[in-house]
Write a protein that holds these residues in place. Sequence first.
Motif, PDB file in Angstrom:
ATOM      1  N   ALA A 108       8.902   3.178   3.706  1.00 36.47           N
ATOM      2  CA  ALA A 108       7.605   3.324   3.425  1.00 36.47           C
ATOM      3  C   ALA A 108       7.644   3.139   1.906  1.00 36.47           C
ATOM      4  O   ALA A 108       8.822   3.441   1.012  1.00 36.47           O
ATOM      5  CB  ALA A 108       7.431   4.733   3.478  1.00 36.47           C
ATOM      6  N   HIS A 109       6.659   2.352   1.420  1.00 31.99           N
ATOM      7  CA  HIS A 109       6.427   2.148  -0.129  1.00 31.99           C
ATOM      8  C   HIS A 109       5.632   3.271  -0.599  1.00 31.99           C
ATOM      9  O   HIS A 109       4.616   3.809  -0.166  1.00 31.99           O
ATOM     10  CB  HIS A 109       5.548   0.900  -0.218  1.00 31.99           C
ATOM     11  CG  HIS A 109       6.125  -0.379   0.214  1.00 31.99           C
ATOM     12  ND1 HIS A 109       7.116  -0.969  -0.687  1.00 31.99           N
ATOM     13  CD2 HIS A 109       6.118  -0.976   1.142  1.00 31.99           C
ATOM     14  CE1 HIS A 109       7.607  -2.219  -0.173  1.00 31.99           C
ATOM     15  NE2 HIS A 109       6.783  -2.036   1.000  1.00 31.99           N
ATOM     16  N   ILE A 110       6.204   3.653  -1.899  1.00 34.48           N
ATOM     17  CA  ILE A 110       5.600   5.070  -2.583  1.00 34.48           C
ATOM     18  C   ILE A 110       5.452   4.424  -4.144  1.00 34.48           C
ATOM     19  O   ILE A 110       6.184   3.856  -4.568  1.00 34.48           O
ATOM     20  CB  ILE A 110       6.464   5.977  -2.475  1.00 34.48           C
ATOM     21  CG1 ILE A 110       6.735   6.678  -1.153  1.00 34.48           C
ATOM     22  CG2 ILE A 110       5.686   7.355  -3.247  1.00 34.48           C
ATOM     23  CD1 ILE A 110       5.797   7.029  -0.235  1.00 34.48           C
ATOM     24  N   CYS A 111       4.000   4.546  -4.514  1.00 39.07           N
ATOM     25  CA  CYS A 111       3.904   4.260  -5.811  1.00 39.07           C
ATOM     26  C   CYS A 111       4.466   5.253  -6.862  1.00 39.07           C
ATOM     27  O   CYS A 111       4.976   6.109  -6.342  1.00 39.07           O
ATOM     28  CB  CYS A 111       2.243   4.191  -6.119  1.00 39.07           C
ATOM     29  SG  CYS A 111       1.294   5.591  -6.140  1.00 39.07           S
ATOM     30  N   GLN A 112       4.510   4.848  -8.094  1.00 39.49           N
ATOM     31  CA  GLN A 112       5.263   5.560  -9.150  1.00 39.49           C
ATOM     32  C   GLN A 112       4.484   7.051  -9.114  1.00 39.49           C
ATOM     33  O   GLN A 112       5.106   7.890  -9.457  1.00 39.49           O
ATOM     34  CB  GLN A 112       5.042   5.031 -10.559  1.00 39.49           C
ATOM     35  CG  GLN A 112       6.013   3.797 -10.629  1.00 39.49           C
ATOM     36  CD  GLN A 112       6.191   3.288 -12.058  1.00 39.49           C
ATOM     37  OE1 GLN A 112       5.529   3.534 -12.696  1.00 39.49           O
ATOM     38  NE2 GLN A 112       7.019   2.428 -12.136  1.00 39.49           N
ATOM     39  N   LYS A 113       3.145   7.017  -9.134  1.00 35.78           N
ATOM     40  CA  LYS A 113       2.474   8.366  -9.278  1.00 35.78           C
ATOM     41  C   LYS A 113       2.865   9.462  -8.141  1.00 35.78           C
ATOM     42  O   LYS A 113       3.249  10.440  -8.514  1.00 35.78           O
ATOM     43  CB  LYS A 113       1.008   8.220  -9.491  1.00 35.78           C
ATOM     44  CG  LYS A 113       0.631   7.675 -10.642  1.00 35.78           C
ATOM     45  CD  LYS A 113      -0.897   7.390 -10.633  1.00 35.78           C
ATOM     46  CE  LYS A 113      -1.496   6.667 -11.816  1.00 35.78           C
ATOM     47  NZ  LYS A 113      -2.890   6.388 -11.747  1.00 35.78           N
ATOM     48  N   ILE A 166       0.989  -1.187   0.103  1.00 37.13           N
ATOM     49  CA  ILE A 166       0.001   0.113   0.032  1.00 37.13           C
ATOM     50  C   ILE A 166       0.853   1.210  -0.025  1.00 37.13           C
ATOM     51  O   ILE A 166       1.686   1.386   0.758  1.00 37.13           O
ATOM     52  CB  ILE A 166      -0.852   0.051   1.303  1.00 37.13           C
ATOM     53  CG1 ILE A 166      -1.883  -1.328   1.341  1.00 37.13           C
ATOM     54  CG2 ILE A 166      -1.700   1.284   1.192  1.00 37.13           C
ATOM     55  CD1 ILE A 166      -2.856  -1.502   2.418  1.00 37.13           C
ATOM     56  N   CYS A 167       0.707   2.226  -0.879  1.00 36.90           N
ATOM     57  CA  CYS A 167       1.341   3.373  -0.966  1.00 36.90           C
ATOM     58  C   CYS A 167       1.213   4.257   0.341  1.00 36.90           C
ATOM     59  O   CYS A 167      -0.006   4.461   0.901  1.00 36.90           O
ATOM     60  CB  CYS A 167       0.909   4.279  -2.015  1.00 36.90           C
ATOM     61  SG  CYS A 167       1.823   5.752  -2.267  1.00 36.90           S
ATOM     62  N   ASN A 168       2.295   4.648   0.917  1.00 38.33           N
ATOM     63  CA  ASN A 168       2.014   5.333   2.023  1.00 38.33           C
ATOM     64  C   ASN A 168       1.525   6.934   1.769  1.00 38.33           C
ATOM     65  O   ASN A 168       1.368   7.603   2.719  1.00 38.33           O
ATOM     66  CB  ASN A 168       3.507   5.345   2.994  1.00 38.33           C
ATOM     67  CG  ASN A 168       3.756   4.155   3.717  1.00 38.33           C
ATOM     68  OD1 ASN A 168       3.854   3.226   3.033  1.00 38.33           O
ATOM     69  ND2 ASN A 168       3.712   4.263   5.138  1.00 38.33           N
ATOM     70  N   TYR A 169       1.502   7.338   0.792  1.00 38.94           N
ATOM     71  CA  TYR A 169       1.255   8.851   0.255  1.00 38.94           C
ATOM     72  C   TYR A 169      -0.240   8.772  -0.071  1.00 38.94           C
ATOM     73  O   TYR A 169      -0.859   9.650   0.522  1.00 38.94           O
ATOM     74  CB  TYR A 169       2.165   9.076  -0.707  1.00 38.94           C
ATOM     75  CG  TYR A 169       2.157  10.559  -0.908  1.00 38.94           C
ATOM     76  CD1 TYR A 169       3.099  11.391  -0.364  1.00 38.94           C
ATOM     77  CD2 TYR A 169       1.763  11.303  -1.998  1.00 38.94           C
ATOM     78  CE1 TYR A 169       3.303  12.807  -0.405  1.00 38.94           C
ATOM     79  CE2 TYR A 169       1.623  12.760  -2.291  1.00 38.94           C
ATOM     80  CZ  TYR A 169       2.621  13.344  -1.297  1.00 38.94           C
ATOM     81  OH  TYR A 169       2.770  14.989  -1.445  1.00 38.94           O
ATOM     82  N   CYS A 170      -0.866   7.944  -0.942  1.00 36.99           N
ATOM     83  CA  CYS A 170      -2.168   8.034  -1.350  1.00 36.99           C
ATOM     84  C   CYS A 170      -2.966   6.991  -0.674  1.00 36.99           C
ATOM     85  O   CYS A 170      -4.230   6.833  -1.058  1.00 36.99           O
ATOM     86  CB  CYS A 170      -2.278   7.823  -2.749  1.00 36.99           C
ATOM     87  SG  CYS A 170      -1.696   6.321  -3.568  1.00 36.99           S
TER      88      CYS A 170
END
Length: 58
Positions: free
Chosen positions: A37-42, A3-7
Amino acid sequence: MPICNYCEKKFDVEKEPGALMFGHPSTVNEAVPVWKAHICQKCEYKIIKKFKRKPLYK
């Protein structure tokens, strides 16, 4: 799928690998575990766009 930690959306690491960002304790004297933290490409693109000094790519 992480899961993205940003969105806070799930993303597939096999299709679109995101960034894995590491943090560190506020002081060196503290013995606390390092978070990651995992962050997606967007979201990674949004975060890099906010940098005042751009990273140097070779």
